[in-house]
Motif scaffolding. Structure first.
Motif, PDB file in Angstrom:
ATOM      1  N   GLY A  74      73.177  -1.410  18.472  1.00  0.00           N
ATOM      2  CA  GLY A  74      72.115  -2.309  18.881  1.00  0.00           C
ATOM      3  C   GLY A  74      71.310  -2.750  17.666  1.00  0.00           C
ATOM      4  O   GLY A  74      71.433  -2.179  16.577  1.00  0.00           O
ATOM      5  N   ASN A  75      70.457  -3.750  17.848  1.00  0.00           N
ATOM      6  CA  ASN A  75      69.701  -4.253  16.695  1.00  0.00           C
ATOM      7  C   ASN A  75      68.280  -4.664  17.039  1.00  0.00           C
ATOM      8  O   ASN A  75      67.680  -5.481  16.334  1.00  0.00           O
ATOM      9  CB  ASN A  75      70.444  -5.430  16.049  1.00  0.00           C
ATOM     10  CG  ASN A  75      70.667  -6.577  17.022  1.00  0.00           C
ATOM     11  OD1 ASN A  75      70.175  -6.546  18.150  1.00  0.00           O
ATOM     12  ND2 ASN A  75      71.396  -7.580  16.598  1.00  0.00           N
ATOM     13  N   GLY A 107      75.526   0.398   2.967  1.00  0.00           N
ATOM     14  CA  GLY A 107      74.332   0.944   2.330  1.00  0.00           C
ATOM     15  C   GLY A 107      73.495   1.819   3.232  1.00  0.00           C
ATOM     16  O   GLY A 107      72.299   2.021   2.963  1.00  0.00           O
ATOM     17  N   ALA A 108      74.089   2.355   4.301  1.00  0.00           N
ATOM     18  CA  ALA A 108      73.342   3.229   5.215  1.00  0.00           C
ATOM     19  C   ALA A 108      73.234   4.620   4.594  1.00  0.00           C
ATOM     20  O   ALA A 108      73.918   5.570   4.996  1.00  0.00           O
ATOM     21  CB  ALA A 108      74.031   3.296   6.571  1.00  0.00           C
ATOM     22  N   ARG A 115      64.875  -1.123   6.621  1.00  0.00           N
ATOM     23  CA  ARG A 115      64.514  -0.188   7.671  1.00  0.00           C
ATOM     24  C   ARG A 115      65.615   0.105   8.690  1.00  0.00           C
ATOM     25  O   ARG A 115      65.746   1.244   9.152  1.00  0.00           O
ATOM     26  CB  ARG A 115      63.239  -0.659   8.381  1.00  0.00           C
ATOM     27  CG  ARG A 115      62.013  -0.602   7.482  1.00  0.00           C
ATOM     28  CD  ARG A 115      61.416   0.809   7.391  1.00  0.00           C
ATOM     29  NE  ARG A 115      62.328   1.841   6.945  1.00  0.00           N
ATOM     30  CZ  ARG A 115      62.575   2.144   5.659  1.00  0.00           C
ATOM     31  NH1 ARG A 115      61.998   1.472   4.701  1.00  0.00           N
ATOM     32  NH2 ARG A 115      63.398   3.123   5.342  1.00  0.00           N
ATOM     33  N   PRO A 116      66.439  -0.866   9.122  1.00  0.00           N
ATOM     34  CA  PRO A 116      67.510  -0.519  10.058  1.00  0.00           C
ATOM     35  C   PRO A 116      68.471   0.532   9.520  1.00  0.00           C
ATOM     36  O   PRO A 116      69.189   1.158  10.302  1.00  0.00           O
ATOM     37  CB  PRO A 116      68.219  -1.861  10.277  1.00  0.00           C
ATOM     38  CG  PRO A 116      67.139  -2.874  10.106  1.00  0.00           C
ATOM     39  CD  PRO A 116      66.314  -2.348   8.965  1.00  0.00           C
ATOM     40  N   SER A 117      68.488   0.734   8.213  1.00  0.00           N
ATOM     41  CA  SER A 117      69.345   1.790   7.658  1.00  0.00           C
ATOM     42  C   SER A 117      69.017   3.139   8.284  1.00  0.00           C
ATOM     43  O   SER A 117      69.909   3.972   8.471  1.00  0.00           O
ATOM     44  CB  SER A 117      69.171   1.876   6.135  1.00  0.00           C
ATOM     45  OG  SER A 117      69.483   0.665   5.506  1.00  0.00           O
ATOM     46  N   ALA A 250      66.084  -4.125  -0.699  1.00  0.00           N
ATOM     47  CA  ALA A 250      67.257  -3.250  -0.790  1.00  0.00           C
ATOM     48  C   ALA A 250      68.352  -3.881  -1.639  1.00  0.00           C
ATOM     49  O   ALA A 250      69.010  -3.211  -2.443  1.00  0.00           O
ATOM     50  CB  ALA A 250      67.782  -2.935   0.607  1.00  0.00           C
ATOM     51  N   SER A 251      68.530  -5.189  -1.482  1.00  0.00           N
ATOM     52  CA  SER A 251      69.590  -5.853  -2.240  1.00  0.00           C
ATOM     53  C   SER A 251      69.291  -5.831  -3.734  1.00  0.00           C
ATOM     54  O   SER A 251      70.179  -5.607  -4.550  1.00  0.00           O
ATOM     55  CB  SER A 251      69.778  -7.289  -1.746  1.00  0.00           C
ATOM     56  OG  SER A 251      68.747  -8.149  -2.173  1.00  0.00           O
TER      57      SER A 251
END
Length: 284
Positions: A74-75, A107-108, A115-117, A250-251
């Motif tokens: 989910g997202n 990148g998790a 934040r979704p990581s 993050a990138s």
């Protein structure tokens, strides 16, 4: 049987289409919120059952008889995604599923400011403790390039915050590779990266776009806070804008920079490149 969640969404639906090219329809099931939206699969012999991550009992029924379950993440940033994914994992285990394949994110890893990581890391930990075999497909960024780059075709400028290298990946390639994994084309355990073979920056995109269009496309770096203010002024909620800013952060710290050969190996061909995708966008 292979059961795919989120099969009325873009990635889940495309994965089912690729599975239908590889295995008989009666060996495929889908778990969807609205079964009417999956009628096109039912008409072709796919088992369609209602299920959502909020309803563990329905999930257990949707997963019944599944040897493998594709858990499409989910997202919703406002939802308890870890809790919802826990429901799905527990339902799959209760249904006797041997392997859970989860659509994670490149990148998790701990420390990633995007934040979704965090919920992907937590979900992978739940999978590790589940007792079932599992695969986490850490997918490269596959969002539409017009959203990523902004209105450059109109303005001649890619005006975004400071970025870093990212192997922007075609969603269709990821869906096909996911179907290969599910259909038994390759046994993968734990987290693996599915991403395009080369990482590019917005500077690279400006150069590619200039070559493709014959125009001079400029790359302008927008200050982080100015970018957030511009997003809010255009109607984006403050929380959403700041969440997206963490993706740029993050990138630029290199969390998405890894290119990996696995996607090409699974496809048996080279994946579409950033230049391929940009050329297709221009042609539309």
């Amino acid at each position: 049987m292979i059961v795919v969640t989120g099969a009325t969404g873009g990635l889940g639906g495309a994965t089912v289409e690729h599975l239908l090219k590889r295995i008989p329809a009666d060996q495929i099931g889908v778990s969807v919120r609205d079964t009417a939206k999956a009628q096109h699969f039912a008409d072709r012999g796919v088992r369609v059952r209602q299920g959502s991550y909020e309803d563990p009992a329905a999930l257990r029924d949707a997963f019944a008889g599944a040897e493998q379950v594709l858990l499409v993440s989910g997202n919703d940033p406002a939802a308890d995604m870890v809790g919802l994914h826990r429901n799905a994992i527990e339902a799959a285990v209760a249904a006797g599923t041997r392997r859970i394949v989860y659509t994670s994110q490149q990148g998790a890893v701990p420390g990633n400011p995007y934040r979704p990581s965090d919920f992907h890391i937590a979900t992978e930990a739940l999978l590790g403790d589940s007792g079932a075999a599992w695969t986490a497909l850490r997918n490269g960024a596959y969002g539409p390039l017009d959203q990523v780059l902004g209105p450059w075709q109109r303005t001649g400028v890619i005006a975004q915050p400071e970025d870093g290298p990212i192997p922007y990946t075609d969603r269709a390639d990821i869906a096909e590779a996911t179907a290969v994994v599910l259909a038994g084309g390759r046994s993968l355990d734990g987290p693996v990266t599915l991403a395009a073979p080369a990482a590019v920056t917005f500077d690279d995109f400006a150069e590619i776009a200039s070559d493709l269009t014959g125009r001079t496309i400029e790359r302008v770096v927008v200050d982080d806070e100015q970018w957030v203010a511009d997003q809010i002024a255009s109607g984006v909620p403050d929380q959403t804008a700041r969440l997206m800013l963490t993706w740029y952060q993050a990138s630029r710290e290199g969390y998405f920079a890894e290119a990996d050969p696995l996607l090409a190996e699974l496809l048996g061909r080279e994946p579409r490149t950033a230049a391929d995708r940009l050329a297709a966008l221009i042609a539309d």
